[in-house]
Write a protein that holds these residues in place. Sequence first.
Motif, mmCIF file in Angstrom:
data_model
loop_
_atom_site.group_PDB
_atom_site.id
_atom_site.type_symbol
_atom_site.label_atom_id
_atom_site.label_comp_id
_atom_site.label_asym_id
_atom_site.label_seq_id
_atom_site.Cartn_x
_atom_site.Cartn_y
_atom_site.Cartn_z
ATOM 1 N N ILE A 26 20.065 13.375 -5.229
ATOM 2 C CA ILE A 26 20.224 13.541 -6.667
ATOM 3 C C ILE A 26 20.035 12.214 -7.412
ATOM 4 O O ILE A 26 19.462 12.175 -8.498
ATOM 5 N N ALA A 27 20.475 11.146 -6.795
ATOM 6 C CA ALA A 27 20.333 9.826 -7.419
ATOM 7 C C ALA A 27 18.855 9.493 -7.670
ATOM 8 O O ALA A 27 18.526 8.745 -8.589
ATOM 9 N N SER A 28 17.966 10.088 -6.860
ATOM 10 C CA SER A 28 16.540 9.788 -7.048
ATOM 11 C C SER A 28 15.851 10.799 -7.971
ATOM 12 O O SER A 28 14.642 10.730 -8.160
ATOM 13 N N PRO A 30 16.829 11.718 -11.519
ATOM 14 C CA PRO A 30 17.652 11.698 -12.732
ATOM 15 C C PRO A 30 17.182 12.662 -13.830
ATOM 16 O O PRO A 30 17.960 13.001 -14.718
ATOM 17 N N GLU A 34 22.360 15.634 -12.986
ATOM 18 C CA GLU A 34 23.323 14.609 -13.425
ATOM 19 C C GLU A 34 23.713 13.808 -12.189
ATOM 20 O O GLU A 34 23.974 14.384 -11.131
ATOM 21 N N SER A 35 23.775 12.488 -12.338
ATOM 22 C CA SER A 35 23.853 11.672 -11.126
ATOM 23 C C SER A 35 25.202 11.780 -10.403
ATOM 24 O O SER A 35 25.265 11.688 -9.185
ATOM 25 N N GLU A 36 26.288 12.031 -11.140
ATOM 26 C CA GLU A 36 27.590 12.113 -10.456
ATOM 27 C C GLU A 36 27.718 13.436 -9.676
ATOM 28 O O GLU A 36 27.519 14.507 -10.221
ATOM 29 N N ASN A 73 27.465 7.334 -6.284
ATOM 30 C CA ASN A 73 27.526 8.446 -7.241
ATOM 31 C C ASN A 73 28.271 9.658 -6.680
ATOM 32 O O ASN A 73 28.384 10.686 -7.347
#
Length: 344
Positions: A26-28, A30, A34-36, A73
């Motif tokens: 998910i961090a890659s 955006p 949502e990143s969290e 995250n």
Amino acid sequence: SGKHKVAIVGSGSWGTALAKIAAENIASRPDDFESEVRMWVREKQVQGRNLTEVINTTHKNERYLPDIKLPKNLVAVGNLKKVVEGASLIVFVVPHQFLHSVLYEYQTPGVIHPGARAISAIKGVEVNGTDISTFASLIENKLDIPCSALSGANVALEVAREQFCETTIGCPTHDDSLLWHAVFHAKKFQVHAVEDVSGVSLAGALKNVVALAAGFVDGMKLGGNTKAAIIRIGLKEMAEFTAEFFPGSQASTFTNESAGVADLITTCTGGRNAKCAKDFIRSGRKWEEIERDLLKGQKLQGTATAEEVHNFLVSRKRTYGYPLFEQTYKIAFEGAPAEQLFDL
Ligand code: NAD
Ligand code: 13P
């Protein structure tokens, strides 16, 4: 925001390993997510501190997946309702005996986002007298949201160490499979989707019964030929049971997918159920004591499933159709000698 928000309900060894993969993916992305990523952690004291605080400051789950670095995250949350606040994609991964209490909390109106989708990575089945159902359908019915299933040859620590492996997602629609593939697929965690929620779920549940039988083989100090025979017979009973009681499922899930034959192999060689079953034969101790001693807070799933499957087969007068499941149950719960495993 239109972006997907992912929540992980469960943070044992598998919950934490899956959360790590999802949060890294998910961090890659955006633009889409949502990143969290929030992960529900049942609060516990670890060296005088709350486990949530330990995870959120050290970025390691010292209790259930030590020495594995988790992405920043990924946020541990102690409150069950808060973890799913605004979540559109919810992963259920608590040990199967605790799912009912979780769903009870989530049935309060307004807690689950109405457009949310779920996936269950729990290995087990729901038995009620003559009825049997998957946890995916239980979640779907109780929360009124679509639920997929994820299962494969995935011993948690090996996945967390990023050793190459595969998994299977069984999804009710093509849209679900695209979303869950985006959440979990990684270079070292290859996700393959099939339209077979019940086949994927039953494969994951029933392999834990066969794993007990495989552990009994180890306990009797028998070799690879015997283990292979138990795996073959076990796979056959798993596929036949699923075909008989879940008529819409696909035989190919058992023969061609990670959730079928591959999970059975890894579980019968490196799994916790097999390890505890070996000790059961060698030590003669009770299951609860073996679980406490060898798993240190992690949970054994196969014994409860063996009992549930047995009760279901008795209620349907079909025990004679599944001799390996039955002998495994008798050795585990009725004091039958280990040798009886081969009275098939
Ligand atoms: P685990 O066996 O590591 O169990 C520990 C978890 O159980 C902790 O999160 C703990 O807080 C929780 N727990 C203990 N008591 C509880 C209670 N009273 N109420 C609620 N939670 C409680 O857990 P896991 O390995 O993450 O297993 C979850 C599911 O994933 C199981 O169905 C398992 O079969 C499946 N699975 C596990 C693995 C694996 O290698 N560990 C791999 C694939 C699938
Ligand atoms: P155990 O619960 O027996 O360790 O099996 C883990 C697993 O499901 C591997 O895919």
